[in-house]
Design a protein around this motif. Sequence first.
Motif, PDB file in Angstrom:
ATOM      1  N   PRO A  49     -14.821 -13.478 -18.259  1.00 30.11           N
ATOM      2  CA  PRO A  49     -14.929 -14.596 -19.192  1.00 30.11           C
ATOM      3  C   PRO A  49     -15.729 -15.774 -18.625  1.00 30.11           C
ATOM      4  O   PRO A  49     -16.193 -16.626 -19.366  1.00 30.11           O
ATOM      5  N   ALA A  50     -15.882 -15.815 -17.310  1.00 30.76           N
ATOM      6  CA  ALA A  50     -16.674 -16.851 -16.644  1.00 30.76           C
ATOM      7  C   ALA A  50     -17.175 -16.283 -15.332  1.00 30.76           C
ATOM      8  O   ALA A  50     -16.573 -15.361 -14.779  1.00 30.76           O
ATOM      9  N   LYS A  51     -18.273 -16.814 -14.836  1.00 29.43           N
ATOM     10  CA  LYS A  51     -18.791 -16.376 -13.531  1.00 29.43           C
ATOM     11  C   LYS A  51     -18.097 -17.127 -12.401  1.00 29.43           C
ATOM     12  O   LYS A  51     -17.861 -16.578 -11.339  1.00 29.43           O
ATOM     13  N   ALA A  52     -17.783 -18.405 -12.622  1.00 33.97           N
ATOM     14  CA  ALA A  52     -17.126 -19.206 -11.593  1.00 33.97           C
ATOM     15  C   ALA A  52     -15.737 -18.642 -11.309  1.00 33.97           C
ATOM     16  O   ALA A  52     -15.083 -18.068 -12.179  1.00 33.97           O
ATOM     17  N   LEU A  68      -8.232 -16.216 -20.764  1.00 36.00           N
ATOM     18  CA  LEU A  68      -8.300 -17.492 -21.473  1.00 36.00           C
ATOM     19  C   LEU A  68      -8.259 -18.661 -20.486  1.00 36.00           C
ATOM     20  O   LEU A  68      -9.075 -19.589 -20.572  1.00 36.00           O
ATOM     21  N   PHE A  69      -7.334 -18.626 -19.543  1.00 42.20           N
ATOM     22  CA  PHE A  69      -7.256 -19.686 -18.535  1.00 42.20           C
ATOM     23  C   PHE A  69      -8.527 -19.718 -17.683  1.00 42.20           C
ATOM     24  O   PHE A  69      -9.029 -20.782 -17.336  1.00 42.20           O
ATOM     25  N   TRP A  70      -9.044 -18.555 -17.327  1.00 42.02           N
ATOM     26  CA  TRP A  70     -10.247 -18.462 -16.500  1.00 42.02           C
ATOM     27  C   TRP A  70     -11.425 -19.132 -17.213  1.00 42.02           C
ATOM     28  O   TRP A  70     -12.188 -19.881 -16.617  1.00 42.02           O
ATOM     29  N   GLU A 112      -0.654 -18.885 -27.718  1.00 44.27           N
ATOM     30  CA  GLU A 112       0.073 -18.169 -28.762  1.00 44.27           C
ATOM     31  C   GLU A 112      -0.876 -17.338 -29.613  1.00 44.27           C
ATOM     32  O   GLU A 112      -0.571 -16.190 -29.962  1.00 44.27           O
ATOM     33  N   ALA A 113      -2.043 -17.884 -29.910  1.00 44.26           N
ATOM     34  CA  ALA A 113      -3.029 -17.149 -30.715  1.00 44.26           C
ATOM     35  C   ALA A 113      -3.598 -15.969 -29.924  1.00 44.26           C
ATOM     36  O   ALA A 113      -3.693 -14.854 -30.444  1.00 44.26           O
ATOM     37  N   ALA A 114      -3.978 -16.196 -28.675  1.00 51.11           N
ATOM     38  CA  ALA A 114      -4.576 -15.133 -27.860  1.00 51.11           C
ATOM     39  C   ALA A 114      -3.583 -14.010 -27.576  1.00 51.11           C
ATOM     40  O   ALA A 114      -3.959 -12.838 -27.519  1.00 51.11           O
TER      41      ALA A 114
END
Length: 190
Positions: free
Chosen positions: A97-100, A19-21, A34-36
């Motif tokens: 979740p992301a390439k970067a 999620l942070f990524w 909290e949801a994740a």
Amino acid sequence: MPRKPNYDRDELINRARDLFWKSGWAGTSLKDLEAALQMKPGSFYAAFGSKEALFALAMEKYAQDGRARLKDLAERNGPIKALQRFPEMVVENDEAPAKACMLSKTLLELHAQNHPLAQEANQHLLKMEANFAELFQEAQTAGDIAASHDPMALARRYQSDLLGLRVSAEREGVDAKAIASEIADSLDRL
């Protein structure tokens, strides 16, 4: 006697990392976490203390995973082949979740605010750079790279190329796989 938590802490850190990524520090609210993590606020604070503490754990997990992938590649293929294969792995990871790079995203997002998490991200990047330098040194020892090259300078350039590659992989209309191949091919000329 305190109750034993009924959750897998490592799994929660993995979910928070993703999620942070994807969303970054500011783009991730406590409600999002909290949801994740499927946790109520009291359980969240009891487990992690704060959003910042969880973010630090998530960055550590991200960095450890990257170093482990590189080490595994080197053990299976040798140092120069690992360095050549790593860029392709970065852009082919469709589960990410992301390439970067999460670390570079964090550094860019929080550096101007002099946030301690930016310094932590930089420390993780420096550790990875040192891992790259070790592999370049091993490749030199094996005769795969000319002795005239400075392994640390090669590592800094390589990491810079990877970070640029990862940003390019986020862009529409950019052939990141071709760039990854160019990075790999450039190592043959050392």
